[in-house]
Design an enzyme around this catalytic site. Structure first.
Site, PDB file in Angstrom:
ATOM      1  N   LYS A  92      12.114  10.992   4.933  1.00 45.15           N
ATOM      2  CA  LYS A  92      12.668  10.678   3.211  1.00 45.15           C
ATOM      3  C   LYS A  92      11.163   9.666   3.274  1.00 45.15           C
ATOM      4  CE  LYS A  92      16.190   9.475   7.191  1.00 45.15           C
ATOM      5  NZ  LYS A  92      16.550   8.678   7.751  1.00 45.15           N
ATOM      6  N   GLY A  93      10.088   9.456   3.353  1.00 35.75           N
ATOM      7  CA  GLY A  93       9.115   9.273   2.964  1.00 35.75           C
ATOM      8  C   GLY A  93       8.439   9.264   1.476  1.00 35.75           C
ATOM      9  N   GLU A 115       3.581  13.730  -0.216  1.00 36.20           N
ATOM     10  CA  GLU A 115       3.767  13.518   1.413  1.00 36.20           C
ATOM     11  C   GLU A 115       3.414  11.825   1.261  1.00 36.20           C
ATOM     12  OE1 GLU A 115       4.719  12.751   4.231  1.00 36.20           O
ATOM     13  OE2 GLU A 115       3.737  13.787   5.952  1.00 36.20           O
ATOM     14  N   ASP A 116       3.605  10.795   2.104  1.00 40.48           N
ATOM     15  CA  ASP A 116       4.496   9.087   1.468  1.00 40.48           C
ATOM     16  C   ASP A 116       2.749   9.037   1.830  1.00 40.48           C
ATOM     17  OD1 ASP A 116       4.498   9.675   4.280  1.00 40.48           O
ATOM     18  OD2 ASP A 116       5.876   8.200   4.623  1.00 40.48           O
ATOM     19  N   ASP A 176      -1.332   9.670   8.005  1.00 43.13           N
ATOM     20  CA  ASP A 176      -2.288   8.808   9.388  1.00 43.13           C
ATOM     21  C   ASP A 176      -3.169   8.960  10.044  1.00 43.13           C
ATOM     22  OD1 ASP A 176      -2.441   6.147  10.433  1.00 43.13           O
ATOM     23  OD2 ASP A 176      -0.052   7.370  11.783  1.00 43.13           O
ATOM     24  N   LYS A 186      -4.515   6.969   5.736  1.00 42.73           N
ATOM     25  CA  LYS A 186      -5.993   6.316   6.765  1.00 42.73           C
ATOM     26  C   LYS A 186      -6.605   6.948   7.406  1.00 42.73           C
ATOM     27  CE  LYS A 186      -1.715   3.573   8.441  1.00 42.73           C
ATOM     28  NZ  LYS A 186      -0.591   3.516   9.311  1.00 42.73           N
ATOM     29  N   PHE A 200      -0.302  -1.093   9.903  1.00 44.64           N
ATOM     30  CA  PHE A 200       1.010  -0.332   9.509  1.00 44.64           C
ATOM     31  C   PHE A 200       2.156  -0.970   8.304  1.00 44.64           C
ATOM     32  CE2 PHE A 200       6.010   0.141  10.605  1.00 44.64           C
ATOM     33  CZ  PHE A 200       5.691   2.031  10.078  1.00 44.64           C
ATOM     34  N   VAL A 201       2.320   0.264   7.362  1.00 48.31           N
ATOM     35  CA  VAL A 201       2.405  -0.131   6.042  1.00 48.31           C
ATOM     36  C   VAL A 201       4.676   0.628   5.633  1.00 48.31           C
ATOM     37  CG1 VAL A 201       0.933  -0.302   4.560  1.00 48.31           C
ATOM     38  CG2 VAL A 201       1.550   1.854   5.115  1.00 48.31           C
ATOM     39  N   ASP A 236       9.507   2.936   6.171  1.00 48.65           N
ATOM     40  CA  ASP A 236       9.932   2.562   6.544  1.00 48.65           C
ATOM     41  C   ASP A 236       9.678   1.938   7.924  1.00 48.65           C
ATOM     42  OD1 ASP A 236      10.084   4.774   8.350  1.00 48.65           O
ATOM     43  OD2 ASP A 236      11.765   4.046   8.938  1.00 48.65           O
ATOM     44  N   ARG A 286      12.352   0.894   2.885  1.00 53.08           N
ATOM     45  CA  ARG A 286      12.314   2.106   1.852  1.00 53.08           C
ATOM     46  C   ARG A 286      12.377   1.638   0.979  1.00 53.08           C
ATOM     47  NH1 ARG A 286      11.455   6.350   5.484  1.00 53.08           N
ATOM     48  NH2 ARG A 286      12.675   7.063   7.410  1.00 53.08           N
TER      49      ARG A 286
HETATM   50  P1  5GP Z   1       0.694  11.294  10.866  1.00 54.60           P
HETATM   51  O1  5GP Z   1       1.411  12.809  11.695  1.00 54.60           O
HETATM   52  O2  5GP Z   1      -0.233  11.700   9.948  1.00 54.60           O
HETATM   53  O3  5GP Z   1       0.189  10.843  11.861  1.00 54.60           O
HETATM   54  O4  5GP Z   1       1.510  10.648  10.358  1.00 54.60           O
HETATM   55  C1  5GP Z   1       2.314  10.909   9.087  1.00 54.60           C
HETATM   56  C2  5GP Z   1       4.072  10.587   8.661  1.00 54.60           C
HETATM   57  O5  5GP Z   1       3.859   8.859  10.160  1.00 54.60           O
HETATM   58  C3  5GP Z   1       4.094   9.404   7.637  1.00 54.60           C
HETATM   59  O6  5GP Z   1       4.719  10.911   7.120  1.00 54.60           O
HETATM   60  C4  5GP Z   1       5.188   8.873   7.791  1.00 54.60           C
HETATM   61  O7  5GP Z   1       6.385   8.550   8.583  1.00 54.60           O
HETATM   62  C5  5GP Z   1       4.974   8.040   9.683  1.00 54.60           C
HETATM   63  N1  5GP Z   1       3.230   6.917   9.325  1.00 54.60           N
HETATM   64  C6  5GP Z   1       1.716   7.222   9.622  1.00 54.60           C
HETATM   65  N2  5GP Z   1       1.753   5.938   9.555  1.00 54.60           N
HETATM   66  C7  5GP Z   1       2.895   4.785   8.538  1.00 54.60           C
HETATM   67  C8  5GP Z   1       2.318   3.418   8.686  1.00 54.60           C
HETATM   68  O8  5GP Z   1       1.859   3.254   8.380  1.00 54.60           O
HETATM   69  N3  5GP Z   1       3.644   3.029   7.988  1.00 54.60           N
HETATM   70  C9  5GP Z   1       5.286   4.190   8.381  1.00 54.60           C
HETATM   71  N4  5GP Z   1       5.924   3.147   7.893  1.00 54.60           N
HETATM   72  N5  5GP Z   1       5.033   5.097   8.592  1.00 54.60           N
HETATM   73  C10 5GP Z   1       3.873   5.486   8.996  1.00 54.60           C
END
Ligand code: 5GP
Length: 174
Positions: free
Chosen positions: A41-42, A97-98, A101, A129, A150-151, A157, A163
């Site tokens: 949803k992000g 993508e939001d 990470d 990040k 963590f944002v 969310d 959100r």
């Molecule tokens: P990754 O697979 O790159 O670790 O994570 C991607 C997903 O993790 C993002 O699309 C998001 O949904 C969630 N995520 C990663 N870091 C954060 C953060 O700081 N805050 C939030 N709300 N979601 C995060």
């Protein structure tokens, strides 16, 4: 409930997204259609602002992947919860993508979309990040690079809340 503290304010986000929209349009041949695939949803708010900054022919589709659930750490497990409605074959596709990470989600998504034979495949992320990266994933357009916090807000969310915030925030007491 923890209190959100602003990390990136709304005008700064809007200005940056306008610049990203202009940069994206410059890089595709004029007249070519661009197909944006937003990750739910992000990614919904980023997509909404990005497309309003674009005047090229734009189409959109949505995909939902499993994410962290209610916690804040990555399981490394990615599942498609909602697939796309239309084919990507021979289209210019941009993943919207939001946040990137660990990179695990995006890495997986790029692999499965590349297998659908798009004409080109790029990725736009509002936030990155880099210190948390576990896989080397290529992102063509990055809005902001942030520290390992963590944002929430602007589509992101915590336990499905926040959100709707028009800015990016960190949670105090988190
Ligand atoms: P990754 O697979 O790159 O670790 O994570 C991607 C997903 O993790 C993002 O699309 C998001 O949904 C969630 N995520 C990663 N870091 C954060 C953060 O700081 N805050 C939030 N709300 N979601 C995060």
């Amino acid at each position: 409930m923890p209190m959100p503290t602003i990390l990136i304010d709304a005008p700064t986000i809007h200005e940056r997204i306008r610049a990203m929209a202009a940069e994206i349009e410059r890089e595709y041949p004029s007249g070519d259609e661009i197909h944006l695939v937003a990750v739910l949803k992000g990614g919904f708010m980023f997509l909404a602002d990005l497309v309003r900054g674009m005047s090229a022919d734009v189409t959109m589709d949505f995909m939902a992947l499993s994410s962290y659930g209610k916690g804040t750490t990555s399981s490394g497990q990615v599942r498609v919860l909602k697939d796309l409605d239309s084919s990507l074959e021979s289209r210019h596709v941009i993943i919207v993508e939001d946040i990137v990470d660990t990179g695990l989600t995006l890495h997986y998504l790029q692999d499965i979309l590349r297998a659908r034979a798009p004409k080109s495949l790029r990725t736009a992320c509002l936030l990155s990040k880099p210190s948390r990266r576990q896989v080397d994933v290529h992102v063509d357009y990055i809005g902001f690079t942030i520290e390992d916090r963590f944002v929430v807000g602007y589509g992101l969310d915590y336990a499905e809340k926040y959100r709707n915030l028009p800015y990016i925030a960190v949670l105090e007491g988190e």
